[in-house]
Design a protein around this motif. Structure first.
Motif, PDB file in Angstrom:
ATOM      1  N   ALA A 226       2.444   1.649  -3.428  1.00  0.00           N
ATOM      2  CA  ALA A 226       1.448   2.051  -4.424  1.00  0.00           C
ATOM      3  C   ALA A 226       1.099   3.529  -4.291  1.00  0.00           C
ATOM      4  CB  ALA A 226       0.198   1.187  -4.281  1.00  0.00           C
ATOM      5  N   GLU A 227       0.936   3.993  -3.058  1.00  0.00           N
ATOM      6  CA  GLU A 227       0.596   5.393  -2.849  1.00  0.00           C
ATOM      7  C   GLU A 227       1.729   6.316  -3.286  1.00  0.00           C
ATOM      8  OE1 GLU A 227      -0.441   5.646   1.252  1.00  0.00           O
ATOM      9  OE2 GLU A 227      -2.452   4.759   0.972  1.00  0.00           O
ATOM     10  N   PHE A 228       2.973   5.907  -3.034  1.00  0.00           N
ATOM     11  CA  PHE A 228       4.104   6.749  -3.416  1.00  0.00           C
ATOM     12  C   PHE A 228       4.210   6.869  -4.931  1.00  0.00           C
ATOM     13  CE2 PHE A 228       8.501   7.291  -4.767  1.00  0.00           C
ATOM     14  CZ  PHE A 228       8.844   8.461  -4.105  1.00  0.00           C
TER      15      PHE A 228
ATOM     16  N   HIS B  27      -1.894   1.295  -8.755  1.00  0.00           N
ATOM     17  CA  HIS B  27      -2.803   0.395  -8.051  1.00  0.00           C
ATOM     18  C   HIS B  27      -2.015  -0.636  -7.256  1.00  0.00           C
ATOM     19  CE1 HIS B  27      -6.095  -2.496  -7.404  1.00  0.00           C
ATOM     20  NE2 HIS B  27      -6.890  -1.482  -7.625  1.00  0.00           N
ATOM     21  N   LEU B  28      -2.618  -1.113  -6.163  1.00  0.00           N
ATOM     22  CA  LEU B  28      -1.980  -2.137  -5.342  1.00  0.00           C
ATOM     23  C   LEU B  28      -1.643  -3.381  -6.158  1.00  0.00           C
ATOM     24  CD1 LEU B  28      -4.189  -1.925  -2.138  1.00  0.00           C
ATOM     25  CD2 LEU B  28      -1.744  -1.487  -2.231  1.00  0.00           C
TER      26      LEU B  28
ATOM     27  N   ASP C 114       1.824   6.262  -7.036  1.00  0.00           N
ATOM     28  CA  ASP C 114       0.516   6.596  -7.591  1.00  0.00           C
ATOM     29  C   ASP C 114       0.045   5.527  -8.575  1.00  0.00           C
ATOM     30  OD1 ASP C 114      -1.799   8.055  -7.853  1.00  0.00           O
ATOM     31  OD2 ASP C 114      -1.030   9.320  -9.468  1.00  0.00           O
TER      32      ASP C 114
ATOM     33  N   ARG D 275       0.826  -1.209   0.000  1.00  0.00           N
ATOM     34  CA  ARG D 275       0.000   0.000   0.000  1.00  0.00           C
ATOM     35  C   ARG D 275       0.866   1.267   0.000  1.00  0.00           C
ATOM     36  NH1 ARG D 275      -5.108   0.497   0.821  1.00  0.00           N
ATOM     37  NH2 ARG D 275      -5.256  -1.630   1.666  1.00  0.00           N
ATOM     38  N   GLU D 276       1.899   1.294   0.826  1.00  0.00           N
ATOM     39  CA  GLU D 276       2.774   2.471   0.890  1.00  0.00           C
ATOM     40  C   GLU D 276       3.495   2.688  -0.447  1.00  0.00           C
ATOM     41  OE1 GLU D 276       4.315   2.761   5.449  1.00  0.00           O
ATOM     42  OE2 GLU D 276       4.829   0.947   4.346  1.00  0.00           O
TER      43      GLU D 276
END
Length: 283
Positions: free
Chosen positions: A260-262, A266-267, A264, A257-258
Motif C-alpha cells: 500500500a505504501e509503495f 489504502h490498505l 500510495d 502495508r508495504e
C-alpha cells in the motif's frame, strides 16, 4: 500458498486454522462442536499447550496456542485426526474431514497476542453470524468475560492480567478492547512471508532460534524461494497496477502495508485487489 508451518520450538506462539475439505462444514451441530472441544481439551493436556483463545465457525476453526514444548505438529495430528475419526463414527461416514493440513502462523507474542486474540473472537461478527461476540457460544470470549464456565484447558489469566490486576476490572477493560476492534482493519496486513506475524527483526530472531539453514526440511516453501524482486521491478514488469499488486503479494515477501505504501493506496484497496484476483485459498 505456503505450506503449513514447520518451524517449531519451545515457547512459540501460533495462530492455527484448519478448514473443511472442499470448504464444507466440519461441524454439523452443537454436539460436533462439543466433541471437538473435548478433543482439544485432551490435546492441550497431553501436549502441555497453552490455549489463549479459540473460535469454532462452521467450516473452519481458529486457535491461538503456545507450545512450551516444540510439538505443534504432533498435537495438531492428534487434534484433527482424533476428531475426524470420532465425527465420522458419529455420522456413519468415512473419508477426509479437513482440507489438507492445518495452516499455522508464527506470532510475535509481545506485539500481537492481544490483537490476535481479539481477531479470533470477532470472527462470527465479521462473518455476519452475530452482532456481538458474546452472542456466539462457541468461542473463548464468554469464558473470558465470566459469562460461561472457564474450561480447565483455557488459559485466561495471562490475557486478563494485561488489562488489570482485579478480575472484574480486567474483564471490563478486555470487553471494551474487543468491542473497539469491530470494523477495524485486518490484522494480517502485517503478515510476513505468509507465515510470520511480526516485523523483520522478529522474523530474523525466529529463523535463528529455529536454526533455519541448518535444517532445510523445516523451511516452508515460501522461504525456500529466492529473494523477491524489489517492488519497483515488479511494478515495471507488470503494467497494470492490480497485476503488480497481486504478483507482489504472491512473492510472500511483502505485507499489505508495504504494498500500500509503495503504490500510495489504502490498505483496504490492497486487500480487495488480492482477494479479487487470487484463487481461493491463496490468501
Amino acid at each position: 500458498m505456503a505450506r503449513p508451518l514447520r518451524i517449531e520450538f519451545s515457547g512459540a506462539l501460533y495462530h492455527i486454522t484448519s478448514r473443511g475439505d472442499r470448504r464444507e462444514a466440519i461441524y454439523e451441530d452443537d454436539d460436533d462442536r462439543k466433541l471437538f472441544l473435548g478433543t482439544l481439551s485432551e490435546v492441550v493436556e497431553r501436549f502441555d499447550w497453552l490455549c489463549h483463545s479459540y473460535c469454532l465457525m462452521t467450516n473452519h476453526y481458529h486457535l491461538v496456542v503456545e507450545t512450551p514444548d516444540a510439538n505443534l505438529s504432533k498435537g495438531m495430528r492428534h487434534l484433527n485426526g482424533v476428531f475426524t475419526q470420532a465425527t465420522n463414527r458419529r455420522h456413519q461416514r468415512s473419508g477426509h474431514l479437513f482440507q489438507g493440513r492445518f495452516k499455522g502462523i508464527l506470532v510475535d507474542k509481545d506485539s500481537y497476542l492481544l490483537e490476535l486474540s481479539r481477531y479470533v473472537v470477532l470472527s462470527p461478527v465479521r462473518a455476519g453470524m452475530v452482532k456481538r461476540p458474546e452472542d456466539w457460544h462457541w468461542s473463548s470470549y464468554r469464558a473470558m468475560l465470566g459469562k460461561a464456565p472457564v474450561p480447565g484447558w483455557l488459559s485466561t489469566d495471562g490475557l486478563l492480567a494485561q488489562f488489570g490486576k482485579r478480575r472484574a476490572e480486567a474483564r471490563a477493560r478486555y470487553q471494551r478492547f474487543v468491542n473497539e476492534g469491530i470494523g477495524q482493519g485486518s490484522i494480517w496486513e502485517n503478515l510476513r512471508q505468509q507465515v510470520y506475524l511480526g516485523d523483520d527483526k522478529f522474523v530474523e530472531r525466529m529463523q535463528a532460534k529455529a536454526e533455519i539453514g541448518e535444517n532445510e526440511l523445516s523451511i516452508p516453501r515460501a522461504q525456500r524461494r529466492g529473494p523477491a524482486p524489489p517492488l519497483e521491478e515488479i511494478a515495471r514488469r507488470y503494467g497494470e497496477r492490480d497485476d503488480a499488486i497481486v504478483q507482489a503479494y504472491a512473492t510472500g515477501a511483502y505485507s499489505y502495508r508495504e504494498i500500500a505504501e509503495f503504490f500510495d493506496i489504502h490498505l483496504a484497496t490492497v486487500g480487495r485487489v488480492v482477494r479479487k484476483n487470487m484463487l481461493p485459498g491463496e490468501t
